[in-house]
Design an enzyme around this catalytic site. Structure first.
Site, PDB file in Angstrom:
ATOM      1  N   SER A 194       0.798  -1.611  -0.285  1.00  0.00           N
ATOM      2  CA  SER A 194      -0.039  -0.047  -0.115  1.00  0.00           C
ATOM      3  C   SER A 194       0.757   1.396   0.080  1.00  0.00           C
ATOM      4  O   SER A 194       0.673   2.264   0.061  1.00  0.00           O
ATOM      5  CB  SER A 194      -0.804  -0.163   0.664  1.00  0.00           C
ATOM      6  OG  SER A 194      -0.290  -0.319   2.083  1.00  0.00           O
ATOM      7  N   CYS A 227       0.838   0.892  10.284  1.00  0.00           N
ATOM      8  CA  CYS A 227       1.301  -0.088  10.372  1.00  0.00           C
ATOM      9  C   CYS A 227       0.599  -0.873   9.200  1.00  0.00           C
ATOM     10  O   CYS A 227      -0.213  -1.167   8.209  1.00  0.00           O
ATOM     11  CB  CYS A 227       0.772  -1.053  11.408  1.00  0.00           C
ATOM     12  SG  CYS A 227       1.556  -0.381  12.847  1.00  0.00           S
ATOM     13  N   PRO A 228       2.236  -1.639   8.791  1.00  0.00           N
ATOM     14  CA  PRO A 228       3.123  -1.690   8.686  1.00  0.00           C
ATOM     15  C   PRO A 228       4.353  -0.729   8.770  1.00  0.00           C
ATOM     16  O   PRO A 228       4.989  -0.806   9.039  1.00  0.00           O
ATOM     17  CB  PRO A 228       3.673  -3.372   8.071  1.00  0.00           C
ATOM     18  CG  PRO A 228       2.148  -2.871   6.885  1.00  0.00           C
ATOM     19  CD  PRO A 228       1.767  -3.045   7.069  1.00  0.00           C
ATOM     20  N   GLY A 229       3.670   0.095   7.827  1.00  0.00           N
ATOM     21  CA  GLY A 229       4.425   1.321   7.170  1.00  0.00           C
ATOM     22  C   GLY A 229       4.485   1.799   5.647  1.00  0.00           C
ATOM     23  O   GLY A 229       4.977   2.426   5.557  1.00  0.00           O
ATOM     24  N   GLY A 230       3.795   1.189   5.257  1.00  0.00           N
ATOM     25  CA  GLY A 230       3.978   1.844   3.995  1.00  0.00           C
ATOM     26  C   GLY A 230       3.744   3.295   3.570  1.00  0.00           C
ATOM     27  O   GLY A 230       4.578   3.496   2.738  1.00  0.00           O
ATOM     28  N   ASP A 246      -0.692   3.411  15.669  1.00  0.00           N
ATOM     29  CA  ASP A 246      -1.114   2.320  15.408  1.00  0.00           C
ATOM     30  C   ASP A 246      -0.715   1.314  16.539  1.00  0.00           C
ATOM     31  O   ASP A 246      -0.015   1.593  17.143  1.00  0.00           O
ATOM     32  CB  ASP A 246      -1.082   1.580  14.278  1.00  0.00           C
ATOM     33  CG  ASP A 246      -2.059   0.193  13.466  1.00  0.00           C
ATOM     34  OD1 ASP A 246      -2.135  -0.065  14.273  1.00  0.00           O
ATOM     35  OD2 ASP A 246      -2.089   0.478  12.126  1.00  0.00           O
ATOM     36  N   ASP A 266      -4.914   5.397  19.736  1.00  0.00           N
ATOM     37  CA  ASP A 266      -6.705   5.419  19.054  1.00  0.00           C
ATOM     38  C   ASP A 266      -6.061   6.024  18.298  1.00  0.00           C
ATOM     39  O   ASP A 266      -6.135   7.139  18.502  1.00  0.00           O
ATOM     40  CB  ASP A 266      -7.821   5.102  19.747  1.00  0.00           C
ATOM     41  CG  ASP A 266      -8.492   5.448  18.597  1.00  0.00           C
ATOM     42  OD1 ASP A 266      -8.321   5.345  17.620  1.00  0.00           O
ATOM     43  OD2 ASP A 266     -10.124   5.159  19.709  1.00  0.00           O
ATOM     44  N   ASP A 284      -4.390   5.878   6.832  1.00  0.00           N
ATOM     45  CA  ASP A 284      -5.482   5.005   5.806  1.00  0.00           C
ATOM     46  C   ASP A 284      -5.992   4.230   7.118  1.00  0.00           C
ATOM     47  O   ASP A 284      -5.798   2.941   6.548  1.00  0.00           O
ATOM     48  CB  ASP A 284      -4.042   4.193   5.273  1.00  0.00           C
ATOM     49  CG  ASP A 284      -4.222   3.260   4.510  1.00  0.00           C
ATOM     50  OD1 ASP A 284      -5.229   3.324   3.277  1.00  0.00           O
ATOM     51  OD2 ASP A 284      -3.218   2.374   3.630  1.00  0.00           O
ATOM     52  N   LYS A 313     -12.779   5.025   1.646  1.00  0.00           N
ATOM     53  CA  LYS A 313     -13.798   3.666   1.626  1.00  0.00           C
ATOM     54  C   LYS A 313     -14.806   4.130   0.542  1.00  0.00           C
ATOM     55  O   LYS A 313     -15.787   4.858   2.132  1.00  0.00           O
ATOM     56  CB  LYS A 313     -13.650   2.997   3.529  1.00  0.00           C
ATOM     57  CG  LYS A 313     -12.324   2.574   3.623  1.00  0.00           C
ATOM     58  CD  LYS A 313     -11.205   2.109   3.024  1.00  0.00           C
ATOM     59  CE  LYS A 313      -9.846   2.244   4.016  1.00  0.00           C
ATOM     60  NZ  LYS A 313      -8.611   2.128   2.784  1.00  0.00           N
TER      61      LYS A 313
HETATM   62  C1  LIG Z   1      -4.980  -0.177   5.477  1.00  0.00           C
HETATM   63  S1  LIG Z   1      -3.942  -0.052   6.906  1.00  0.00           S
HETATM   64  C2  LIG Z   1      -2.912   0.827   7.079  1.00  0.00           C
HETATM   65  C3  LIG Z   1      -1.561   0.270   6.011  1.00  0.00           C
HETATM   66  C4  LIG Z   1      -0.677   1.229   5.711  1.00  0.00           C
HETATM   67  N1  LIG Z   1      -0.688   2.557   5.318  1.00  0.00           N
HETATM   68  C5  LIG Z   1       0.431   1.018   5.352  1.00  0.00           C
HETATM   69  O1  LIG Z   1       0.954   1.427   4.350  1.00  0.00           O
HETATM   70  O2  LIG Z   1       1.232   0.226   5.806  1.00  0.00           O
HETATM   71  C6  LIG Z   1      -4.701  -0.065   8.286  1.00  0.00           C
HETATM   72  C7  LIG Z   1      -4.577  -0.208   9.321  1.00  0.00           C
HETATM   73  O3  LIG Z   1      -5.367   0.506  10.518  1.00  0.00           O
HETATM   74  C8  LIG Z   1      -4.909   0.460  11.690  1.00  0.00           C
HETATM   75  N2  LIG Z   1      -6.478   1.229  12.912  1.00  0.00           N
HETATM   76  C9  LIG Z   1      -7.112   1.066  12.351  1.00  0.00           C
HETATM   77  N3  LIG Z   1      -8.551   1.447  12.983  1.00  0.00           N
HETATM   78  C10 LIG Z   1      -7.666   2.086  13.793  1.00  0.00           C
HETATM   79  C11 LIG Z   1      -7.641   3.020  14.343  1.00  0.00           C
HETATM   80  N4  LIG Z   1      -9.022   3.394  15.217  1.00  0.00           N
HETATM   81  N5  LIG Z   1      -6.619   3.836  15.280  1.00  0.00           N
HETATM   82  C12 LIG Z   1      -5.367   3.666  15.534  1.00  0.00           C
HETATM   83  N6  LIG Z   1      -4.799   2.478  13.888  1.00  0.00           N
HETATM   84  C13 LIG Z   1      -6.332   1.973  13.198  1.00  0.00           C
HETATM   85  C14 LIG Z   1      -4.825  -1.021  11.961  1.00  0.00           C
HETATM   86  O4  LIG Z   1      -4.506  -1.492  12.573  1.00  0.00           O
HETATM   87  C15 LIG Z   1      -4.147  -1.353  10.449  1.00  0.00           C
HETATM   88  O5  LIG Z   1      -2.791  -1.429  10.538  1.00  0.00           O
END
Ligand SMILES: C[S@@+](CC[C@H](N)C(=O)[O-])C[C@H]1O[C@@H](n2cnc3c(N)ncnc32)[C@H](O)[C@@H]1O
Length: 367
Positions: A194, A227-230, A246, A266, A284, A313
């Site tokens: 991502s 996470c994971p950090g993209g 995250d 959060d 994201d 989304k």
């Molecule tokens: C689609 S992934 C993100 C991928 C990230 N952008 C990357 O490039 O690696 C969505 C992330 O949002 C986190 N997430 C969802 N709800 C959250 C919240 N309320 N607070 C913090 N993180 C949240 C999830 O743990 C997940 O790691």
């Protein structure tokens, strides 16, 4: 010469149709969108002569969310023979000569829709480009070595090897990418695929010549749902220090850069650390669009960040309406707080059931 062809991701034809109908009406142009589901394109037929050309010049391409490319086309050429497809195509281009100076043309793109069936034609398109380009040059067209902003790009949009639309787009108002798709290279050391979404977004929303000023080593970013950090990777790559928010695990390679702080919190409750002015907020998190809009509004209105890129989304149904409602809600809230801003949104190539939005707050003093 009175149709527009608009490319899109397969399954988003209705959104493109709704969008182009609205945008055309804003210009006082009325027409009819021909939609074939899952075809990867829409044909918009204008009722009045010359209006497709006007739309191609006057609808700012960067305001179209769901269309990947916008081309003025003629009627479909059919029954093209395998022995000589070039003559009827050249004849079609000659037809526009009285209306348009083809000497301004800078490139020819032989394209298909972005569907599995159509993509089977891509080898043919590549091979066909060479003799077609030669034939166009023999007409005195495609003479420029460089792509001129003031020029036009010629398109042959093949539906089958025996049928294509012929047309053109304005270099100043189109996607600068073949088939409207940027070719991005996945960086081998990026933590997730991502990462390409944010790379694509930056390429789309930030003019190349401004990138080194808009992302600097003095800047601080916040990545909500990191996470994971993209996405964090893309900011760090451009020099920023990033608070990565995250509960999940960040890639060790990012910790090793010394340019991140992982905040296992959060994202809806996180606030910028005291006395830190955040330059970039990226987000994201997979959440309801209305919640994300509310969160982004909070950051901008509180002055917690200056610029942001985030995903919305899309719902299963009424996707176009939902996007319009979300963007309007955001614009209304910012205007209500007397903020000056610019909002851009795009269904990027790397987006599936989501769109990406960019908001830049403008310095009120600069106007
Ligand atoms: C689609 S992934 C993100 C991928 C990230 N952008 C990357 O490039 O690696 C969505 C992330 O949002 C986190 N997430 C969802 N709800 C959250 C919240 N309320 N607070 C913090 N993180 C949240 C999830 O743990 C997940 O790691």
């Amino acid at each position: 010469m009175n149709k527009l062809a608009l490319y899109c991701r397969i399954g988003f034809e209705k959104e493109v149709a709704a969008e182009i109908t609205d945008k055309a009406a804003e210009q006082g142009v009325f027409g009819f969108a021909r939609v074939q589901e899952n075809s990867g394109y829409v044909i918009f037929e204008c009722y009045q002569a010359g209006e497709a050309d006007r739309l191609a010049r006057e609808i700012p391409f960067n305001q179209l969310i769901f269309a990947r490319q916008m081309i003025v086309v003629f009627e479909l050429l059919t029954d093209l023979s395998a022995e000589d497809r070039i003559s009827p195509i050249i004849a079609k281009f000659q037809e526009i000569q009285p209306h348009f100076n083809l000497k301004q043309s800078t490139e020819i793109w032989v394209e298909t829709a972005d569907t599995n069936e159509a993509k089977a034609l891509s080898t043919f398109c590549r091979k066909f480009t060479v003799p077609l380009r030669q034939a166009l040059r023999e007409q005195g067209w495609l003479r420029f070595k460089e792509v001129k902003k003031s020029g036009i790009t010629l398109h042959c949009f093949f539906l089958q090897s025996s049928a294509c639309y012929v047309g053109y787009s304005y270099n100043a108002n189109h996607s600068a990418h073949y088939m409207g798709i940027p070719r991005l290279k996945f960086p081998a050391d990026a933590p997730s695929r991502s990462t390409l979404k944010l790379d694509d977004a930056i390429l789309t929303f930030i003019p190349k010549e401004e990138e080194s000023k808009r992302f600097t080593a003095e800047m601080i970013g916040v990545d909500l749902g990191a996470c994971p950090g993209g996405w964090t990777y893309q900011l760090v790559r451009r020099g920023l220090f990033v608070y990565a928010v995250d509960h999940g695990k960040m890639a060790a390679s990012l910790h090793d850069t010394g340019r991140i702080e992982h905040c296992p919190e959060d994202g809806f409750k996180f606030q910028p650390p005291k006395r830190k002015r955040i330059d970039w907020l990226v987000c994201d998190m997979v959440e309801q669009p209305s919640r994300i809009i509310h969160l982004i509004t909070k950051w901008l209105v509180n002055g917690w960040c200056k610029e942001t890129i985030f995903n919305l989304k899309l719902p299963m149904k009424k996707r176009y309406n939902e996007v319009q409602t979300c963007l309007q809600t955001l614009a209304d809230a910012l205007a209500h707080h007397q903020l000056k801003f610019r909002i851009q949104a795009k269904h990027l190539y790397h987006d599936r059931e989501e769109i990406t939005v960019h908001v830049q707050l403008k310095d009120a003093n600069k106007g």
